[in-house]
Design an enzyme around this catalytic site. Structure first.
Site, short mmCIF file in Angstrom:
data_model
loop_
_atom_site.label_atom_id
_atom_site.label_comp_id
_atom_site.label_asym_id
_atom_site.label_seq_id
_atom_site.Cartn_x
_atom_site.Cartn_y
_atom_site.Cartn_z
CB ILE A 8 -0.86 -0.03 1.10
CG1 ILE A 8 -2.01 0.75 1.05
CG2 ILE A 8 -0.61 0.58 2.84
CD1 ILE A 8 -3.53 0.38 1.91
CD GLN B 74 7.69 -9.14 11.34
OE1 GLN B 74 8.41 -9.87 12.24
NE2 GLN B 74 6.61 -9.81 10.60
CG HIS C 99 5.82 -9.38 5.04
ND1 HIS C 99 5.45 -8.93 6.74
CD2 HIS C 99 6.42 -8.16 5.28
CE1 HIS C 99 5.84 -8.42 7.29
NE2 HIS C 99 6.54 -7.36 6.50
CG HIS D 6 8.93 -6.18 1.70
ND1 HIS D 6 8.57 -4.43 2.33
CD2 HIS D 6 9.18 -6.64 3.56
CE1 HIS D 6 8.08 -4.05 3.45
NE2 HIS D 6 8.26 -5.23 4.43
#
Ligand code: 5GP
Ligand code: ZN
Length: 115
Positions: free
Chosen positions: A34, A96, A102, A104
């Protein structure tokens, strides 16, 4: 599959929060960050809730391999031609912010906003 009801990435994996998806299969979901640091910036997540790289055990090794191995295909499909970065932030001092594992994956022409 384990999910944390308060976890934002579990909510995205369940389709309860919208995200711009780039790839999905039974185990993994990829969506655009986002707040991108680079012209192309996606996050590869396992659909199951794993808090961080610190919580990874031998039972997750194949999953981690699949997450990493997806990067070249994603970047190709998203039109990245001159290389890219992969980053996993771990814990507070690792930067984090979202406690769901996750990866990137960032690429595209420089300059980038960050990284
Ligand atoms: P971290 O700092 O935990 O390694 O990275 C978390 C990343 O998730 C950040 O780059 C942030 O912009 C992104 N992010 C946080 N919340 C959302 C969200 O609701 N949707 C999407 N698409 N990305 C998010
Ligand atoms: Zn989660």
């Amino acid at each position: 599959m384990s999910a944390d009801p308060d976890c934002i990435f579990c909510k995205i994996a369940a389709g309860r929060i919208p995200a711009k998806k780039a790839y999905e299969d039974e185990e993994l979901l990829v969506f655009h960050d986002i707040h991108p640091w680079a012209p192309v910036h996606v996050l590869v997540i396992p659909k199951q809730h794993i808090e961080s790289l610190d919580a990874v055990g031998p039972e997750h090794h194949a999953l981690l391999g699949r997450m990493m191995a997806l990067a070249p295909r994603l970047m190709r499909e998203l039109g990245v031609v001159n290389g890219y970065r992969t980053v996993v932030n771990v814990g507070r001092d690792g930067g984090q912010e979202v406690p769901h594992l996750h990866l990137h994956v960032m690429g595209g022409p420089r300059p980038w906003a960050r990284g």
